[in-house]
Design an enzyme around this catalytic site. Structure first.
Site, PDB file in Angstrom:
ATOM      1  N   ARG A 201       2.435 -21.011  16.394  1.00  0.00           N
ATOM      2  CA  ARG A 201       3.711 -20.282  16.240  1.00  0.00           C
ATOM      3  C   ARG A 201       4.597 -20.853  15.129  1.00  0.00           C
ATOM      4  O   ARG A 201       4.341 -21.916  14.577  1.00  0.00           O
ATOM      5  CB  ARG A 201       4.488 -20.234  17.557  1.00  0.00           C
ATOM      6  CG  ARG A 201       3.809 -19.435  18.660  1.00  0.00           C
ATOM      7  CD  ARG A 201       4.758 -19.197  19.831  1.00  0.00           C
ATOM      8  NE  ARG A 201       4.104 -18.425  20.892  1.00  0.00           N
ATOM      9  CZ  ARG A 201       4.697 -18.062  22.018  1.00  0.00           C
ATOM     10  NH1 ARG A 201       5.949 -18.409  22.245  1.00  0.00           N
ATOM     11  NH2 ARG A 201       4.052 -17.359  22.913  1.00  0.00           N
TER      12      ARG A 201
ATOM     13  N   ASN B 240      -3.134 -20.812  16.565  1.00  0.00           N
ATOM     14  CA  ASN B 240      -2.832 -19.921  17.683  1.00  0.00           C
ATOM     15  C   ASN B 240      -1.539 -19.173  17.394  1.00  0.00           C
ATOM     16  O   ASN B 240      -0.517 -19.794  17.084  1.00  0.00           O
ATOM     17  CB  ASN B 240      -2.679 -20.723  18.983  1.00  0.00           C
ATOM     18  CG  ASN B 240      -2.260 -19.854  20.158  1.00  0.00           C
ATOM     19  OD1 ASN B 240      -3.025 -19.016  20.610  1.00  0.00           O
ATOM     20  ND2 ASN B 240      -1.036 -20.044  20.642  1.00  0.00           N
ATOM     21  N   GLU B 241      -1.594 -17.862  17.463  1.00  0.00           N
ATOM     22  CA  GLU B 241      -0.399 -17.021  17.291  1.00  0.00           C
ATOM     23  C   GLU B 241       0.329 -17.351  15.986  1.00  0.00           C
ATOM     24  O   GLU B 241       1.554 -17.494  15.966  1.00  0.00           O
ATOM     25  CB  GLU B 241       0.516 -17.150  18.510  1.00  0.00           C
ATOM     26  CG  GLU B 241      -0.158 -16.674  19.788  1.00  0.00           C
ATOM     27  CD  GLU B 241       0.684 -16.848  21.040  1.00  0.00           C
ATOM     28  OE1 GLU B 241       1.810 -17.380  20.950  1.00  0.00           O
ATOM     29  OE2 GLU B 241       0.208 -16.455  22.122  1.00  0.00           O
ATOM     30  N   ASN B 242      -0.444 -17.472  14.917  1.00  0.00           N
ATOM     31  CA  ASN B 242       0.151 -17.783  13.618  1.00  0.00           C
ATOM     32  C   ASN B 242       0.847 -16.593  12.978  1.00  0.00           C
ATOM     33  O   ASN B 242       1.399 -16.712  11.879  1.00  0.00           O
ATOM     34  CB  ASN B 242      -0.923 -18.342  12.674  1.00  0.00           C
ATOM     35  CG  ASN B 242      -1.609 -19.559  13.257  1.00  0.00           C
ATOM     36  OD1 ASN B 242      -2.746 -19.486  13.700  1.00  0.00           O
ATOM     37  ND2 ASN B 242      -0.901 -20.678  13.300  1.00  0.00           N
TER      38      ASN B 242
END
Length: 820
Positions: free
Chosen positions: A389, A425-427
């Site tokens: 994130r 993850n969730e970039n």
């Protein structure tokens, strides 16, 4: 002072996170003092008695390692968890048995920035909370031992002080926008290591085998820790099979001991294969002989062949294996991230007993203990770095990501369980920086992908939920949350097929939903009538909020265990009929703490686990077990549902989750017939009965059969037929006492004294007196602020052999008290 236990352990080199094999290692668990604040300087940690008023604050407290700064405040409903500096100090008696040996402190993980001091000398530092690293304290100790202070003030002991710091920092990963806490402290084991002047820093053992299992290859390389610059050595190596039999051995003269040196390469016909059912491991034993002495060590390796088929399933050793997975966060009730080895062992064994053969370690490199257990239990692994994130920072940020990827791969290179290196993850989630440039994120993702393949070409790369980078990595997992953040759970298969068509290799990690343990429902799917179905099932910005936006189960559902078992049951049923599916991983195995969910029924908890934060099983655990395990089991839904409700004479559904071929149900001693299990007969694979409960107490028993084996299960509950209105009062009672611990329960009643079984009022427990609430556990029965479950809530009290008064406050109702 310290009990020395001799065992071989992997270590890492000073500030570069390189691994080193020790000859003596002692876990430094006891005799530590802790301070949760900063100091004016290192002198405050070591100044002698009588200098500068030592009676003044700060006051240190005694702790044992591993220790998390946020063991309790991570789930304190009244405060944000502490993010800042903290100090640890101890005094060591050092006695290195090797004449020219080195003395090293080996950190298995500390968060998030760490500095190490011997007396007042800074000897090392590290940035990153999850990779291993070491500090060589040999020279600093030798200098300190020459001083009068060492002899007179410290009486032959060496003061070691360690500063940890988890202060928010935008130029670090993971982002504080992540849906988990960025903990502080020495929360993994810290080891005191005595090693030789020439030691193995890294032993890279690459075991390969073809898909048919006919030909195995082993390639061994070594990197040395050689502070004295020794030039010549000999290497003796042996390979021992899983039965303890010598397979082969080698001897090699070495010189120029720098860089990665080839030690051994040979072929092995028909090796015994590592698999999830039979995780057989070979042992590589080695001895390095030099003028510094004989350095001995060993590594475990496993021969297995992995293949994510393009546009198809996953194969292990040439055969399709459906990856049946879950996730793990390093988080536990009462200790935060400081889980001990017995805690970790219990957790991993519970996963295996549930039928797990795959795990994604979210969202950071995890303890060596976890990886060793995955190897020995037969659990395949996706392990990833904490680029999670927030977007993409500057060069300092990028350098940490590169370093942590390098460290993760090098430190865990030999584990046969690992099949995927996760790069992020969730970039696609912005927020930490003014700029959010997709092309720059793509460029850096390509760099990490290339680095991963350079370091380890034998494993796949993957990311989750960043569609604009899906073409970069080997395997991609999109966001599919059917029945929780978007759509109904019946949308799952269609949504998955659509996402599968978009990428080269597909896996589905993260699915499921929250459940408030101990909350049950007679009509759990009621909220689905409000939900728009047939569209995308992805999670979008704001979907995790409990307020506003489109109708969704995450906001409008009842968060009952009843609903989530239905959702899981449907997903597992569908996964059995998706032959192209590589696998999935339910999110997560265990409830965990997160700063971004203060309004959840247990504040600051992500409650999507199939077990609670203290490993208490929810009903969902048994749904997985019924699909994924072979050992006969049967579980009647509702073991934590003390009161069911409905009309007199109304038939109510009873579900049995079982892997047995058939089962017979009994209500109050009377048989209501047998049914055959059929995985496609939803719900509960056809093992469900509509039964006529009687008012008052009921007993339900099941007898299930699998071949010649029989298993049984039984529950008792009250059936309430009285209708209730709005809660008007609280009733608080002690319901149990074990030794010095009492359990109290509060219930909500209406003005006619009828129990309000759908009440979800906020409950606030308080206590005054000798005792102490057992709270800040992050569980439904271990929180002083919690939403009621079926009109009740419970908590435990440590009485301390005294008298206490417990109170319960709930808005709009009269506060009640009870004396213990």
């Amino acid at each position: 002072m310290l009990k020395k236990t001799r065992y071989i352990i992997l270590l890492t080199l000073l500030c570069t996170s390189k691994l080193l094999f020790a000859q003596q290692s002692t876990r430094l668990n006891s005799s530590w003092e802790f301070l949760r604040q900063d100091l004016g300087g290192i002198w405050e940690a070591v100044r002698p008695v009588g200098v500068g008023n030592p009676e003044a604050v700060p006051v240190w407290q005694n702790v044992t390692l591993p220790h998390c700064v946020n063991a309790l405040d991570a789930v304190d409903p009244d405060v944000n968890y502490y993010q800042g500096p903290a100090w640890y100090r101890t005094q060591l008696v050092l006695d290195n048995p090797y004449k020219t040996g080195r003395t090293i402190l080996h950190f298995e993980g500390a968060g998030q920035k760490t500095e190490v001091y011997v007396y007042t000398t800074k000897v090392g530092a590290h940035v990153g909370g999850y990779d291993e690293w070491t500090v060589d304290i040999t020279d600093a100790v030798a200098e300190f031992q020459k001083t009068e202070i060492y002899k007179k003030q410290f009486k032959g002991k060496v003061p070691v002080s360690i500063r940890t710091d988890n202060t928010r920092d935008l130029e670090m990963i993971p982002s504080d926008l992540s849906d988990f806490n960025v903990y502080g402290g020495i929360y993994r084991y810290l080891n005191l290591v005595y090693t030789l002047g020439l030691a193995v820093d890294k032993m890279f053992a690459k075991a390969e085998v073809d898909a048919q299992g006919k030909l195995g290859k082993l390639n061994v390389k070594a990197r040395f820790y050689n502070p004295k610059g020794i030039n010549d050595a000999s290497a003796l190596l042996k390979l021992i099979d899983p039965n303890g039999k010598l397979v082969s051995k080698s001897e090699k003269k070495l010189n120029g001991l720098s860089g990665d040196l080839d030690l051994w390469s040979f072929e092995l016909k028909k090796p015994q294969l590592w698999s999830t059912d039979k995780p057989l491991q070979y042992t590589l034993q080695y001895e390095i002989i030099s003028s510094a002495g004989n350095f001995k060590g060993e590594e475990k390796v496993g021969f297995r062949n992995i293949d994510f088929v393009e546009k198809g399933p996953f194969n292990l050793n040439g055969k399709r294996l459906l990856l049946r997975g879950t996730h793990r966060h390093e988080d536990h009730a009462g200790v935060g991230s400081a889980m001990t080895e017995p805690m970790i062992r219990q957790e991993m064994q519970m996963m295996k007993d549930m039928g797990v053969n795959f795990i994604r370690l979210g969202h950071y490199q995890q303890s060596r203990i976890v990886l060793n257990l995955c190897d020995s239990l037969g659990i395949l692994v996706w392990e990833e770095i904490p680029w999670c994130r927030g977007g993409l920072g500057g060069e300092i940020y990028k350098q940490q990501a590169r370093r942590m990827l390098n460290n993760m791969i090098e430190q865990h290179y030999n584990h046969p369980s690992i099949i995927i290196w996760g790069l992020g993850n969730e970039n696609d989630w912005p927020g930490d920086f003014p700029e959010f440039d997709k092309e720059k994120i793509r460029t850096f993702m390509k760099e990490l992908n290339d680095l991963s393949h350079k370091l380890d070409a034998s494993r796949y790369t993957a990311i989750r939920r960043c569609d604009f980078c899906s073409d970069i990595v080997d395997v991609y997992s999109p966001s599919i949350w059917a029945g929780w953040y978007r759509g109904a759970y019946t949308d799952y298969k269609k949504a998955t097929e659509e996402e599968f068509a978009k990428v080269k290799r597909f896996i589905h990690v993260e699915w499921g939903g929250d459940s408030h343990a101990l909350r049950h429902s007679e009509n759990p799917d009621k909220a689905l009538s409000k939900i728009k179905t047939g569209g995308s099932a992805d999670e979008r910005a704001g979907d995790a909020s409990l307020y506003g936006g489109a109708a969704r189960i995450s906001k409008d559902g009842d968060w009952s265990e009843s609903y989530i078992t239905n959702l899981i049951d449907w997903h597992l049923k569908e996964q059995e009929n998706m032959p192209w599916l590589s696998g999935t991983a339910y999110w997560p195995f265990k409830d965990f703490s997160t700063a971004i969910r203060p309004d959840n029924p247990v504040p600051y908890m992500n409650q999507k686990g199939v077990v609670e934060r203290d490993l208490t099983k929810k009903e969902a655990y048994y749904v997985f077990q019924s699909y994924w395990t072979e050992k006969p089991m049967a579980h009647i839904y509702g073991h934590t549902w003390p009161v069911r409700w409905g009309d007199e004479g109304e038939e109510k559904m009873v579900k049995v989750y079982s892997n047995c071929s058939d089962a017979e149900i009994f209500l109050n001693g009377k048989s209501f017939g047998s049914k055959k299990r059929n995985s496609q007969d939803y719900p509960s694979a056809g093992l469900r009965w509509n039964l006529p409960f009687v008012k008052g107490e009921n007993t339900v028993k099941v007898i299930a059969r699998k071949g010649k084996e029989t298993v049984t299960d039984e529950i008792k509950f009250i059936y309430q037929t009285e209708k209730w209105g709005k809660p008007t009062k609280l009733v608080l009672k002690k319901i149990d006492q074990q030794d010095d611990t009492a359990t109290v329960e509060v219930k909500l009643y209406d003005d006619k004294n009828v129990l309000c079984l759908d009440a979800i009022n906020w409950i606030n427990f308080g206590l005054t007196g000798d005792g102490k609430l057992i709270d800040n556990q992050g569980t439904s029965s271990g929180s002083r602020k919690v939403q009621a479950y079926n009109g009740r809530a419970i908590i435990k009290v440590k009485l301390n052999k005294g008298t206490s008064v417990v109170s319960v406050l709930s808005e709009g109702l009269k506060t009640v008290f009870t004396e213990l």
